[in-house]
Motif scaffolding. Structure first.
Motif, PDB file in Angstrom:
ATOM      1  N   GLU A 194       0.798  -1.479   0.126  1.00 45.45           N
ATOM      2  CA  GLU A 194       0.273   0.194  -0.108  1.00 45.45           C
ATOM      3  C   GLU A 194       0.674   1.753  -0.133  1.00 45.45           C
ATOM      4  O   GLU A 194       0.541   2.323  -0.326  1.00 45.45           O
ATOM      5  CB  GLU A 194      -1.115   0.266   1.083  1.00 45.45           C
ATOM      6  N   ALA A 195       2.176   1.281   0.517  1.00 42.44           N
ATOM      7  CA  ALA A 195       2.755   2.271   0.837  1.00 42.44           C
ATOM      8  C   ALA A 195       3.475   3.174  -0.323  1.00 42.44           C
ATOM      9  O   ALA A 195       3.360   3.433  -0.964  1.00 42.44           O
ATOM     10  CB  ALA A 195       3.892   2.218   2.008  1.00 42.44           C
ATOM     11  N   ALA A 196       3.511   1.642  -1.318  1.00 39.71           N
ATOM     12  CA  ALA A 196       4.470   1.732  -2.702  1.00 39.71           C
ATOM     13  C   ALA A 196       3.099   2.792  -3.583  1.00 39.71           C
ATOM     14  O   ALA A 196       3.466   3.645  -4.077  1.00 39.71           O
ATOM     15  CB  ALA A 196       4.538   0.415  -3.106  1.00 39.71           C
ATOM     16  N   ARG A 197       2.093   2.083  -3.560  1.00 42.76           N
ATOM     17  CA  ARG A 197       1.233   2.718  -4.579  1.00 42.76           C
ATOM     18  C   ARG A 197       0.117   4.388  -3.708  1.00 42.76           C
ATOM     19  O   ARG A 197       0.167   5.061  -4.572  1.00 42.76           O
ATOM     20  CB  ARG A 197      -0.265   1.751  -3.922  1.00 42.76           C
ATOM     21  N   ALA A 198       0.455   4.262  -2.458  1.00 41.82           N
ATOM     22  CA  ALA A 198       0.437   5.360  -2.150  1.00 41.82           C
ATOM     23  C   ALA A 198       1.421   6.672  -2.298  1.00 41.82           C
ATOM     24  O   ALA A 198       0.790   7.934  -2.823  1.00 41.82           O
ATOM     25  CB  ALA A 198       0.257   5.783  -0.509  1.00 41.82           C
ATOM     26  N   ASP A 199       2.611   6.420  -2.520  1.00 39.45           N
ATOM     27  CA  ASP A 199       3.564   7.548  -2.898  1.00 39.45           C
ATOM     28  C   ASP A 199       3.297   8.043  -4.438  1.00 39.45           C
ATOM     29  O   ASP A 199       3.528   9.094  -4.680  1.00 39.45           O
ATOM     30  CB  ASP A 199       5.042   5.751  -2.830  1.00 39.45           C
ATOM     31  N   GLN A 200       3.111   7.138  -5.127  1.00 39.32           N
ATOM     32  CA  GLN A 200       2.575   7.380  -6.879  1.00 39.32           C
ATOM     33  C   GLN A 200       1.674   8.105  -6.408  1.00 39.32           C
ATOM     34  O   GLN A 200       0.859   9.504  -7.205  1.00 39.32           O
ATOM     35  CB  GLN A 200       2.083   6.069  -7.273  1.00 39.32           C
ATOM     36  N   LEU A 201       0.073   7.779  -5.707  1.00 41.66           N
ATOM     37  CA  LEU A 201      -0.634   8.249  -5.583  1.00 41.66           C
ATOM     38  C   LEU A 201      -0.588   9.798  -5.021  1.00 41.66           C
ATOM     39  O   LEU A 201      -1.298  11.225  -5.774  1.00 41.66           O
ATOM     40  CB  LEU A 201      -1.984   8.227  -4.513  1.00 41.66           C
ATOM     41  N   ALA A 202       0.181   9.731  -4.425  1.00 43.49           N
ATOM     42  CA  ALA A 202       0.574  11.628  -4.117  1.00 43.49           C
ATOM     43  C   ALA A 202       1.242  12.017  -5.056  1.00 43.49           C
ATOM     44  O   ALA A 202       0.376  13.273  -5.296  1.00 43.49           O
ATOM     45  CB  ALA A 202       1.225  11.561  -2.860  1.00 43.49           C
ATOM     46  N   GLN A 203       2.231  11.420  -5.496  1.00 44.65           N
ATOM     47  CA  GLN A 203       2.833  11.977  -7.054  1.00 44.65           C
ATOM     48  C   GLN A 203       1.820  12.791  -7.821  1.00 44.65           C
ATOM     49  O   GLN A 203       2.097  13.300  -8.676  1.00 44.65           O
ATOM     50  CB  GLN A 203       3.852  10.980  -7.307  1.00 44.65           C
ATOM     51  N   GLU A 204       0.767  11.951  -8.630  1.00 43.53           N
ATOM     52  CA  GLU A 204      -0.423  12.073  -9.444  1.00 43.53           C
ATOM     53  C   GLU A 204      -1.085  13.369  -8.923  1.00 43.53           C
ATOM     54  O   GLU A 204      -1.521  13.955  -9.678  1.00 43.53           O
ATOM     55  CB  GLU A 204      -1.329  11.088  -9.522  1.00 43.53           C
ATOM     56  N   LEU A 205      -1.607  13.393  -7.648  1.00 42.07           N
ATOM     57  CA  LEU A 205      -2.334  15.026  -7.074  1.00 42.07           C
ATOM     58  C   LEU A 205      -1.228  15.834  -6.988  1.00 42.07           C
ATOM     59  O   LEU A 205      -1.573  16.998  -7.857  1.00 42.07           O
ATOM     60  CB  LEU A 205      -2.648  15.051  -5.609  1.00 42.07           C
ATOM     61  N   ARG A 206      -0.073  15.603  -6.813  1.00 41.20           N
ATOM     62  CA  ARG A 206       1.115  16.900  -6.707  1.00 41.20           C
ATOM     63  C   ARG A 206       1.371  17.720  -8.604  1.00 41.20           C
ATOM     64  O   ARG A 206       1.183  18.454  -8.857  1.00 41.20           O
ATOM     65  CB  ARG A 206       2.009  16.555  -6.454  1.00 41.20           C
TER      66      ARG A 206
END
Ligand code: ATP
Ligand code: MG
Length: 433
Positions: A348-360
């Motif tokens: 989940e952590a790895a996916r979370a980092d990508q989601l944050a990247q997309e939002l930013r």
């Protein structure tokens, strides 16, 4: 443990969290400063002012000549040091520096009228008290090349609008100091009045009678104020040109709908001011240090600093005092994250980092938790950060590709697809993209 090293007296840390400052009751955070600064950045260019940045370090001589030897600033407040034979000073104000830059770069040959604004730290070795520090921040403007009263009124209207936009309660005070033609006669009359009552004055003012008598008028000592109340008034000594200028400023202010009070005791501490002087004074919340901004005309300064005979007018506002008032009102510029993402496991952590990247990447602020904690504690953290939405990402959410975005203020839950998260958040915000 080694000993802690403390900050220098009269300076302060401005952080995004509450910090304790002796003498200030509410905590001032960077968000309060930010609100003041951003509103200046937005507003001043609407009036044609462009930002100018000059060094903090200048030759000592600039301030001695520009501000005047007999002023408090030059007499006892400057941070001056020897730099291998050159005497340098940390700027105590910025007008002299901008005038130096204006003269050094022959700006008047490129444009007949110039409007600059600035923001930055100033240094004066004063006694620390509420609203008075040894390093403080000023935002100010200077207009060069315009002799008439309309620019004075435009500038006062700018200051008025800025403080109003910030929701600060203040009064605009206005006065005139005359010019080289009429002020000397006034100075003499004032001096003889002060000499006759010198016994009643504070020690500083007794010295000022000979060096800077006009400054006695704004001494805070009640006894000096009493003597000042009976002093002759500049008004009675004004030459015709100064009278006309002062009347012109008032007419223009009335035309623009700016309210002001005439304050015959209003003077500026610096030598170079002529004619129009003004101050915005807070009507509550600051105690003795209530002047938010002081300004005035300085028609002789550019020439005194080796430049052409070009008039000038400007004001400087104290950001700390304004920030303190905003803190009292609980107003600050928000820096909270929009979305807080809390992954529960490794995948989940790895996916979370990508989601944050997309939002930013889509211009939406996002913060990811790097700590292991249960969902309850993660939500608490999101709340403490002031996030608008929290997204807890567990095994199930990862598999389904869908998760619940919790709106922390209302508790509302919005089911969103992880694929295209930025679009989902934008849709919730009502900003289609
Ligand atoms: P004051 O009478 O309050 O000492 P001043 O005449 O020394 O003011 P200016 O040099 O005109 O002040 O500076 C303009 C503004 O900058 C002041 O009205 C105030 O808001 C702010 N200011 C000046 N000195 C300090 C300081 N030591 N700490 C914080 N703010 C300051
Ligand atoms: Mg002062």
């Amino acid at each position: 443990m080694s000993q802690k090293i403390r900050g220098v007296k009269g300076t302060r840390d401005v952080l995004p969290i509450d910090t304790y400052v002796k003498d200030d009751d509410p905590w001032v955070r960077v968000g309060h400063y930010d609100l003041v600064e951003q509103s200046a950045r937005d507003l001043f260019p609407l009036y044609g002012y462009r930002e100018a940045r000059t060094p903090i370090l200048e030759r000592t001589e600039l301030f001695v000549r520009g501000i005047g030897e007999v002023t408090d600033i030059v007499g006892k407040e400057m941070y001056t040091f020897d730099d291998h034979g050159d005497s340098l000073t940390l700027r105590p104000e910025n007008t002299a520096s901008l005038v130096r830059a204006y003269v050094e770069h022959n700006v008047n040959q490129q444009e007949p009228e110039t409007k600059w604004w600035y923001l930055g730290p100033m240094f004066r070795r004063e006694r620390q008290q509420r609203g008075r520090y040894r390093q403080f921040t000023q935002i100010g403007v200077e207009a060069f090349g315009s002799p008439g009263p309309r620019i004075d009124a435009e500038q006062i209207e700018l200051l008025d609008r800025w403080l109003r936009r910030l929701g600060l309660a203040f009064e605009m005070h206005l006065n005139t100091l005359g010019d080289a033609a009429c002020r000397p006669k006034y100075r003499q009359a004032l001096q003889s009045h002060l000499r006759s009552r010198s016994q009643e004055l504070c020690e500083d003012c007794q010295g000022r009678i000979e060096t800077n008598p006009i400054r006695v008028l704004d001494c805070k000592n009640p006894k000096c104020q009493e003597v000042a109340a009976g002093a002759p008034r500049m008004e009675e000594f004004l030459c015709d040109a100064c009278k006309a200028h002062f009347a012109g400023v008032q007419e223009a202010l009335q035309r623009l709908g700016v309210r002001f009070v005439i304050d015959p005791k209003l003077v500026r501490g610096l030598d170079y001011y002529t004619r129009t002087t003004y101050e915005a004074i807070a009507t509550s919340g600051l105690g003795a240090q209530s002047t938010l901004a002081g300004g005035g005309r300085y028609d002789g300064l550019v020439r005194d600093l080796g430049g052409p005979d070009v008039p000038g007018i400007g004001f400087a506002a104290g950001v700390e005092r304004m920030a303190l008032l905003l803190a009292q009102q609980g107003k600050e510029r928000a820096t909270q994250p929009l979305v807080f993402i809390a992954p529960l496991g490794e995948a989940e952590a790895a996916r979370a980092d990508q989601l944050a990247q997309e939002l930013r990447a889509a211009g939406l602020s996002a913060e990811v938790s790097f700590r292991k904690a249960n969902p309850g504690n993660q939500l608490k953290r999101a709340d403490a950060l002031g996030a608008r939405f929290a997204l807890v990402l567990g095994d199930q959410e990862l598999k389904a590709g869908r998760a619940k975005l919790k709106e922390l203020r209302t508790g509302a839950q919005h089911e969103v697809s992880l694929q295209g998260i930025a679009g989902e958040v934008a849709r919730l915000l009502g900003t289609p993209r």
